[in-house]
Design an enzyme around this catalytic site. Structure first.
Site, PDB file in Angstrom:
ATOM      1  N   GLY A  22       0.828  -1.195   0.000  1.00 37.14           N
ATOM      2  CA  GLY A  22       0.000   0.000   0.000  1.00 37.14           C
ATOM      3  C   GLY A  22       0.860   1.240   0.000  1.00 37.14           C
ATOM      4  N   THR A  23       1.315   1.645  -1.201  1.00 43.34           N
ATOM      5  CA  THR A  23       2.227   2.790  -1.304  1.00 43.34           C
ATOM      6  C   THR A  23       1.429   4.058  -1.557  1.00 43.34           C
ATOM      7  OG1 THR A  23       3.872   1.265  -2.196  1.00 43.34           O
ATOM      8  CG2 THR A  23       4.360   3.601  -2.413  1.00 43.34           C
ATOM      9  N   ALA A  25      -0.648   7.510   0.773  1.00 40.55           N
ATOM     10  CA  ALA A  25      -0.292   8.653   1.616  1.00 40.55           C
ATOM     11  C   ALA A  25       0.453   8.226   2.862  1.00 40.55           C
ATOM     12  CB  ALA A  25      -1.557   9.420   2.000  1.00 40.55           C
ATOM     13  N   LEU A  26       0.124   7.062   3.394  1.00 38.46           N
ATOM     14  CA  LEU A  26       0.753   6.588   4.625  1.00 38.46           C
ATOM     15  C   LEU A  26       1.932   5.670   4.327  1.00 38.46           C
ATOM     16  CD1 LEU A  26      -1.030   5.568   7.873  1.00 38.46           C
ATOM     17  CD2 LEU A  26       0.648   4.015   6.889  1.00 38.46           C
ATOM     18  N   GLY A  27       1.677   4.579   3.605  1.00 41.00           N
ATOM     19  CA  GLY A  27       2.745   3.629   3.305  1.00 41.00           C
ATOM     20  C   GLY A  27       3.852   4.236   2.478  1.00 41.00           C
ATOM     21  N   ASN A 117      -6.106   1.747  10.195  1.00 34.84           N
ATOM     22  CA  ASN A 117      -7.083   2.252  11.142  1.00 34.84           C
ATOM     23  C   ASN A 117      -8.119   1.175  11.449  1.00 34.84           C
ATOM     24  OD1 ASN A 117      -6.062   4.912  11.365  1.00 34.84           O
ATOM     25  ND2 ASN A 117      -7.059   5.488   9.445  1.00 34.84           N
ATOM     26  N   LYS A 204      -6.529   5.406  19.312  1.00 26.37           N
ATOM     27  CA  LYS A 204      -6.586   5.901  17.930  1.00 26.37           C
ATOM     28  C   LYS A 204      -8.038   6.018  17.464  1.00 26.37           C
ATOM     29  CE  LYS A 204      -4.996   7.459  14.124  1.00 26.37           C
ATOM     30  NZ  LYS A 204      -4.440   6.649  13.045  1.00 26.37           N
ATOM     31  N   ASN A 212     -13.050  11.214  11.414  1.00 27.06           N
ATOM     32  CA  ASN A 212     -13.289  10.619  10.108  1.00 27.06           C
ATOM     33  C   ASN A 212     -14.788  10.563   9.813  1.00 27.06           C
ATOM     34  OD1 ASN A 212     -11.008   9.470   8.349  1.00 27.06           O
ATOM     35  ND2 ASN A 212     -10.319   8.958  10.411  1.00 27.06           N
TER      36      ASN A 212
END
Length: 331
Positions: A22-23, A25-27, A117, A204, A212
């Protein structure tokens, strides 16, 4: 299923290899920072593969912009080498793919670090690789993917790391936690080590559920929600329900008294008020017509609380609203 390894004396090799599933925004952000710091990182990509293969990754960041002109990019896990740490940074709406993605790339002595999440994700991963080979990470990160292979980091970035055990029993601070933390810290990422993944997960959720969820229902960014007294009050009420859900969950799973301090609610509200105007990940997905992570972020913890005998009326209403909007969008 792979044979479990004793968490207490399980040490990863040095140096460690990383795979990023999963590349986005996060990865993409964390993987790029790890590679920039000298780690060997392998990236799984889909739609961005051609761009990243030819031009690398571009990161705009409040901590300094940088470009990685060459990265190890792959279209399938079959092309990837096995790695010591496999980072799951997919949207949870893609977790049905994990049975085919994880087994080929986790070394026999490797671990899976879940940077997603929601609630209950580690349990799903443990069914594939064994519960002693799973860790959870909770990211407090404001980052967006603004184009193919192009990530914009707006604020924050710290990760809370914790080891997983069946029924989310506390594991303490293990050697492998310290090892992986050292890699992220070398990459300039602030790390907090947690003894109890259950508490970390629900902390979290205390942010993810109200912000969200409300960002989609109210069509608002974080700054707009925090500037409106009634909406800020609603967010706080949802946080208090999450707090109660955490306590009920811990008692149901282990019979233990584990809870989140009320002070943490005010801390999260203060953090959010100071954030730069931010469109949450669920709002971005909704605006783009993408599937929403409603079940992982709201549905799973709500059902866990109900299973523990606790009704959470405001979270239930939020869940009902989100499922309606998600159904309208997909129809």
């Amino acid at each position: 299923m792979s044979a479990p390894l004793p968490t207490s004396d399980f040490r990863l090799p040095t140096p460690r290899t990383y795979a990023i599933l999963g590349t986005g925004a996060l990865g993409g952000f964390y993987g790029a920072r790890l590679q920039q710091a000298g780690c060997e990182v392998h990236f799984l990509l889909r739609s961005d593969y051609e761009q990243v293969q030819q031009h690398g990754l571009v990161v705009e960041s409040i901590d300094g912009d940088f470009t990685l002109p060459q990265v190890k990019a792959y279209r399938t896990v079959q092309e990837m080498p096995t790695c010591d740490v496999v980072v799951v940074a997919l949207k949870t709406t893609q977790n049905h793919l994990l049975p085919e993605l994880l087994p080929p790339i986790v070394k026999p002595t490797g671990v899976v670090l879940v940077l997603q999440n929601g609630w209950g994700i580690e349990t799903q991963v443990a069914e594939l690789v064994g519960s002693d080979r799973v860790m959870g990470g909770l990211c407090f990160l404001c980052s967006n993917k603004v184009g193919p292979g192009h990530i914009r980091h707006l604020d924050y970035g710290q990760i809370t790391l914790a080891d997983y055990a069946a029924d989310y029993a506390p594991c303490g601070i293990t050697d492998r936690l310290k090892q992986i933390a050292s890699d992220f810290e070398q990459a300039g990422i602030a790390i907090e080590l947690a003894e109890d993944l259950l508490i970390a997960r629900w902390k979290k959720l205390m942010w993810n559920i109200p912000f969200n969820g409300l960002s989609v229902v109210l069509n608002a960014t974080t700054d707009a929600m925090m500037a409106h007294p009634q909406t800020r009050s609603l967010a706080k009420s949802l946080m208090q329900e999450v707090q109660a859900g955490c306590t009920a969950c811990a008692r149901f799973l282990s019979g233990s008294d584990r809870s989140i301090s009320s002070d943490f609610i005010d801390t999260m509200l203060d953090y959010t008020a100071k954030m730069k105007p931010y469109r949450t990940s669920m709002k971005i997905d909704y605006d783009a017509g993408q599937p929403l992570e409603v079940e992982a972020i709201v549905g799973n913890p709500l059902r866990m609380a109900q299973q523990a005998g606790l009704e959470l009326p405001q979270m239930t209403m939020l869940y009902q609203q989100l499922t309606f909007l998600a159904a309208q969008q997909s129809s």
